[in-house]
Design a protein around this motif. Structure first.
Motif, PDB file in Angstrom:
ATOM      1  N   VAL A 173       0.557  -1.145   0.120  1.00  0.00           N
ATOM      2  CA  VAL A 173       0.048  -0.016   0.032  1.00  0.00           C
ATOM      3  C   VAL A 173       0.978   1.363   0.026  1.00  0.00           C
ATOM      4  CG1 VAL A 173      -1.787   1.378   1.328  1.00  0.00           C
ATOM      5  CG2 VAL A 173      -1.804  -1.130   1.335  1.00  0.00           C
ATOM      6  N   ASP A 174       0.423   2.223  -0.901  1.00  0.00           N
ATOM      7  CA  ASP A 174       1.458   3.490  -1.000  1.00  0.00           C
ATOM      8  C   ASP A 174       2.929   3.279  -1.189  1.00  0.00           C
ATOM      9  OD1 ASP A 174      -1.153   4.784  -0.915  1.00  0.00           O
ATOM     10  OD2 ASP A 174      -0.951   4.802   1.452  1.00  0.00           O
ATOM     11  N   ASP A 176       5.610   1.308  -0.117  1.00  0.00           N
ATOM     12  CA  ASP A 176       6.577   0.851   0.755  1.00  0.00           C
ATOM     13  C   ASP A 176       7.869   0.525   0.240  1.00  0.00           C
ATOM     14  OD1 ASP A 176       8.290  -0.200   2.877  1.00  0.00           O
ATOM     15  OD2 ASP A 176       6.632  -0.278   4.188  1.00  0.00           O
ATOM     16  N   ARG A 187      -4.042   3.538  -0.387  1.00  0.00           N
ATOM     17  CA  ARG A 187      -5.127   3.725   0.709  1.00  0.00           C
ATOM     18  C   ARG A 187      -6.507   3.778   0.189  1.00  0.00           C
ATOM     19  NH1 ARG A 187      -3.271   6.490   5.982  1.00  0.00           N
ATOM     20  NH2 ARG A 187      -1.407   5.675   5.051  1.00  0.00           N
ATOM     21  N   ARG A 207       1.460  -2.486  11.342  1.00  0.00           N
ATOM     22  CA  ARG A 207       0.633  -1.145  10.922  1.00  0.00           C
ATOM     23  C   ARG A 207      -0.506  -0.997  10.898  1.00  0.00           C
ATOM     24  NH1 ARG A 207       4.598   0.300   5.644  1.00  0.00           N
ATOM     25  NH2 ARG A 207       6.541   0.132   6.755  1.00  0.00           N
ATOM     26  N   LEU A 209      -2.949   1.325   9.218  1.00  0.00           N
ATOM     27  CA  LEU A 209      -2.690   2.198   8.339  1.00  0.00           C
ATOM     28  C   LEU A 209      -4.230   3.121   8.564  1.00  0.00           C
ATOM     29  CD1 LEU A 209      -1.583   0.563   5.006  1.00  0.00           C
ATOM     30  CD2 LEU A 209      -0.147   1.839   6.813  1.00  0.00           C
ATOM     31  N   GLN A 210      -5.303   2.701   8.858  1.00  0.00           N
ATOM     32  CA  GLN A 210      -6.436   3.165   9.144  1.00  0.00           C
ATOM     33  C   GLN A 210      -7.351   2.575   9.753  1.00  0.00           C
ATOM     34  OE1 GLN A 210      -7.425   5.744   6.187  1.00  0.00           O
ATOM     35  NE2 GLN A 210      -9.761   5.967   6.407  1.00  0.00           N
ATOM     36  N   TYR A 217      -1.924  -4.067   8.795  1.00  0.00           N
ATOM     37  CA  TYR A 217      -0.700  -5.045   8.490  1.00  0.00           C
ATOM     38  C   TYR A 217      -0.404  -5.749   9.933  1.00  0.00           C
ATOM     39  CZ  TYR A 217       0.675  -3.521   3.993  1.00  0.00           C
ATOM     40  OH  TYR A 217       0.562  -3.350   2.146  1.00  0.00           O
TER      41      TYR A 217
END
Length: 455
Positions: A173-174, A176, A187, A207, A209-210, A217
């Motif tokens: 995602v995004d 990494d 995202r 993580r 993320l949201q 994760y």
């Protein structure tokens, strides 16, 4: 909505090879090789103890596509144990264990769902206590090791259902930079799909993320190198009547990788430095008595001891002795309380008046000023690194490695290069001497690292 509980794990990497194991004692090698299986056993234990309704595993069950027979048998054993406790399992395969890899032929287990690779499958999950429907679980496996398209956009939430929706996806995602850009997505891509919980895999760092929706994760369940430090494990997720989720992290690792700093500031001789290192080892042993710890000591600060570390090889000598001692411990008992020193990273330096040097109209002063400016600007840092490495860039592999190098690693290169320059160019006064002596410590910045880290 009916409340329920599930466990989210990813990146089991069973039977990981642990590169460089030939250089460590067999007893220590055996502990490391068994660690991913031990973490899997702990995962099963958490699922049973926490009475989860089902388990989701978001890819990379195995470490390589041609997974070992031992890895497959141990995973089947874990699935069977979950089945005996009426715990369903939903899983996908990722880039390390794609569907086209060889597998044992066996009878499918009724409580296990393995999602295919054509389109995201959708399966109803039930609460194990009464069999009530509680969630729709969707997932998509990798058909081959390299999936470079944005497959997140193929997910679609099942319409007309009041159930909680979970999506299993192995993706980056995004972008990494520390992981391959397989199944790249943003995202926003995930949010727009309308799911309540994205159970992700591929990134080994834990993580969230949201939170609305949850995009999570869990990280891998067992660290495998000095790049994978800190607690590793899984999340247990509770979903209440309103569809709100709460997450609880559970540690699963039996071998904990870590980096510890030891400052040489104020240490006057080799004996004091050895005492400081040995005390740090015992502190770790006391802090993690139930784990095996693998530690890299980062030697920082400025002081008289630096020359012993860099020029006379004291760090390499002590490393060998510490490893010898722990090797004996490993032969005498299990992994608990073992502290294996993976290496020393010598990032210390000689004593200097840095502020004075920064004001000097000299080559050394200018070098330090360039280094400081590059630390503050990503653009200047990238330009400096490209310029310094330009003569090497005809090599395709070096170009690839540089493109995958993150900003933190480039900053570490800069720090070491600046310190090496200070050491080579500075003139310091020797203790007991009336005249300055040029100090040429050619080993400055060298890391005395055991090859077990694979780095």
């Amino acid at each position: 909505m009916i409340p329920f509980r599930f466990l989210h794990a990813a990146d089991l990497h069973l039977d990981s090879r642990f590169a460089g194991l030939a250089h460590i004692p067999p007893a220590v090698r055996s502990i490391l090789r068994e660690s991913t299986f031990a973490a899997l056993g702990r995962l099963v234990g958490v699922a049973i103890k926490e009475q989860v309704d089902f388990v989701v595993i978001s890819g990379d069950v195995y470490d390589v596509s041609d997974s070992s027979l031992q890895g497959q048998l141990r995973f089947q054993e874990a699935l069977q144990e979950l089945g005996r406790h009426n715990i369903s399992v939903f899983l996908i395969h990722g880039n390390h264990d794609p569907l086209d890899g060889p597998r044992l032929a066996g009878t499918p287990q009724d409580h296990v769902t393995v999602f295919g690779s054509d389109t995201p499958g959708q399966v109803t999950a039930h609460r194990r206590s009464d069999g009530l429907e509680v969630a729709i679980v969707s997932g998509l496996s990798y058909p081959t090791a390299k999936v470079t398209e944005n497959t997140a956009r193929t997910f679609e939430r099942k319409p007309g259902s009041g159930l909680f929706h979970i999506a299993l996806h192995h993706c980056n995602v995004d972008g990494d930079p520390q992981h391959e850009t397989y199944s790249p997505c943003s995202r926003r891509d995930l949010i727009e799909r309308g799911y309540d919980y994205w159970a992700l895999g591929h990134i080994h760092t834990r993580r969230i993320l949201q939170e609305r929706p949850f995009i999570v994760y869990p990280g891998n369940i067992q660290g495998r190198s000095i790049k994978e430090t800190g607690p590793k494990g899984c999340y247990v997720v509770d979903v209440d009547e309103d569809g709100s989720s709460s997450l609880q992290f559970h540690e699963l690792d039996v071998v904990r990788w870590q980096v510890r700093d030891i400052s040489i500031q104020g240490l006057h001789d080799e004996a004091q430095w050895i005492d400081a290192v040995e005390q740090a080892v015992e502190d770790i042993r006391e802090e993690y008595p139930q784990l095996m710890s693998v530690v890299r000591f980062r030697l920082t600060g400025r002081g008289a001891v630096h020359r012993l570390l860099a020029e006379k090889g004291a760090a390499a000598d002590l490393l060998g002795e510490l490893q010898r001692r722990e090797g004996i411990r490993a032969e005498q008992k299990a992994y608990q309380g073992l502290v294996w020193t993976e290496g020393f990273s010598v990032e210390s330096g000689i004593e200097i008046d840095r502020e004075r040097l920064l004001q000097e109209d000299s080559f050394l002063g200018e070098m330090l000023r360039v280094a400081d400016r590059s630390k503050e600007s990503k653009e200047e840092l990238d330009q400096l690194v490209r310029s310094a490495l330009a003569p090497l860039m005809e090599n395709r592999e070096l170009r690839r490695l540089l493109s995958e190098t993150g900003e933190d690693e480039k900053l570490a290169w800069l720090e070491r290069a600046a310190e090496l320059g200070v050491t080579l160019l500075s003139t310091v006064e020797e203790p007991g001497s009336d005249e300055g002596t040029s100090v040429r410590e050619h080993e400055e910045g060298r890391s005395y690292e055991n090859s077990a880290s694979g780095n």
